[in-house]
Design an enzyme around this catalytic site. Structure first.
Site, short mmCIF file in Angstrom:
data_model
loop_
_atom_site.label_atom_id
_atom_site.label_comp_id
_atom_site.label_asym_id
_atom_site.label_seq_id
_atom_site.Cartn_x
_atom_site.Cartn_y
_atom_site.Cartn_z
N HIS A 25 -9.47 1.22 4.92
CA HIS A 25 -8.19 1.41 5.61
C HIS A 25 -8.39 2.38 6.78
CE1 HIS A 25 -4.11 2.66 6.47
NE2 HIS A 25 -3.73 1.53 5.90
N GLU A 82 -6.79 4.77 7.82
CA GLU A 82 -6.57 6.19 7.49
C GLU A 82 -7.83 6.78 6.82
OE1 GLU A 82 -2.86 5.57 5.51
OE2 GLU A 82 -1.95 5.12 7.45
N SER A 99 3.47 -2.04 10.35
CA SER A 99 4.93 -2.11 10.53
C SER A 99 5.52 -3.48 10.19
CB SER A 99 5.33 -1.68 11.94
OG SER A 99 4.93 -0.32 12.16
N GLU A 143 -5.36 -4.75 10.77
CA GLU A 143 -4.32 -3.74 10.94
C GLU A 143 -4.59 -2.95 12.22
OE1 GLU A 143 -2.38 -2.64 6.94
OE2 GLU A 143 -4.18 -1.45 7.13
N ASN A 169 0.87 -1.17 0.00
CA ASN A 169 0.00 0.00 0.00
C ASN A 169 0.91 1.22 0.00
OD1 ASN A 169 -1.78 2.05 0.55
ND2 ASN A 169 -2.32 1.34 2.61
N TRP A 170 1.05 1.82 -1.16
CA TRP A 170 2.02 2.92 -1.30
C TRP A 170 1.54 4.22 -0.69
CZ3 TRP A 170 4.20 2.56 -7.03
CH2 TRP A 170 4.79 1.30 -7.21
N LYS A 171 0.26 4.29 -0.38
CA LYS A 171 -0.33 5.51 0.21
C LYS A 171 -0.02 6.73 -0.66
CE LYS A 171 -0.21 3.28 4.70
NZ LYS A 171 -0.10 3.39 6.15
N GLY A 193 2.59 2.38 10.73
CA GLY A 193 3.54 3.47 10.54
C GLY A 193 4.27 3.88 11.80
N GLY A 230 2.81 -1.04 4.32
CA GLY A 230 2.85 0.37 3.96
C GLY A 230 4.29 0.80 3.70
N GLY A 231 4.90 1.39 4.72
CA GLY A 231 6.24 1.98 4.57
C GLY A 231 7.25 1.07 3.89
#
Ligand code: PGA
Length: 255
Positions: free
Chosen positions: A99, A101, A216, A171, A13-15, A177, A237-238
């Site tokens: 998600h 976010e 993470s 999640e 998930n590149w966000k 993150g 993600g990251g």
């Protein structure tokens, strides 16, 4: 991970990150770095504007393409929205829905998430339904209640059969993150709760449902997480923004 019946899925998930050039570079590095002979499925979810070019860069690589979100509307006067048919049109096969976010920063409630889940399936996309508790909810012992409520609202709207063509991602918000990963035991406990919830309606669908862990995930913790019996992959993600790190997670899923 139960590799006999569920093919692991490693999703990036590149966000809200990257550019045309960096997206192309990242995909090139994944296409060339991935061992095409191994079984886990790899998925990348770039920002909307890079989906169409990404489909071209990924062409015939076997790496799947997904969107980070989807509109619950089919079309019309909905400024800024992107419909499921548009996503399939440019080559997506997955869409992330709900998600944390989107839920916490953009006000999406359980009903909106369920509508997006249905919109994805109506367009022929596989929804990746994200669920998870906040730190406050975990510390006050409400993890199971929150995750159950989030899953139940989609079950009520779409029915259990819909989960035969869906993926769930657990999640915990406090792990996203933050560098603070749920322990494999903490994650497994919630994954088992989710599978049991589905199994109460349909044991076959529950047995086939892929439940990803997100929060993470990195190359050095993926192996332990994926060793748990109900963890069938990762929503990353990251660490999905660095090809070497994402490939390390992917390799952990093939081991
Ligand atoms: P993270 O994000 O890997 O950076 O914690 C995961 C996610 O939000 O899907």
């Amino acid at each position: 991970m139960n590799s006999t019946s569920r093919i692991p899925l490693i999703a990036g998930n590149w966000k809200l990150n990257g550019s045309m050039a960096s997206s192309r570079q990242l995909i090139d590095d994944l296409v060339h770095g991935r061992d095409a002979g191994v079984s886990p499925e790899m998925l990348v979810c770039p920002p909307y504007v890079y989906l169409a070019p990404a489909a071209g860069w990924l062409h015939a690589s076997g790496i799947a393409l997904g969107a980070q979100d989807i509109s619950d509307r089919d079309g019309g006067a909905y400024t800024g929205e992107v419909a499921g048919a548009m996503l399939t049109d440019v080559g997506c096969t997955y869409a992330i829905v709900g998600h944390s976010e989107r839920r916490t920063l953009f006000g999406e409630d359980d009903q909106r998430v369920a509508a997006k889940f249905r919109a994805a399936q109506a367009a022929g996309l596989t929804p990746i339904l994200c669920v998870g508790e906040s730190l406050d909810e975990r510390e006050s012992g409400r993890t199971e209640a929150v995750v159950t409520r989030q899953i139940e609202s989609v079950l009520a709207a779409a029915g259990v059969d819909a989960f035969a063509a869906a993926v769930v991602a657990y999640e915990p918000i406090w792990a996203i993150g933050t560098g603070r990963t749920a322990t494999p035991g903490q994650a497994q406990e919630v994954h088992a709760t989710i599978r049991t919830l589905i199994a109460a309606r349909n044991a076959t669908i529950a047995g086939q449902l892929r439940i990803l862990y997100g929060g993470s995930v990195k190359g050095d913790n993926a192996g332990d997480l994926l060793a748990e019996p109900d963890i069938d992959g990762g929503l990353v993600g990251g660490a999905s923004l660095k090809a070497s790190e994402f490939l390390a997670i992917y390799r952990a899923a093939s081991g």
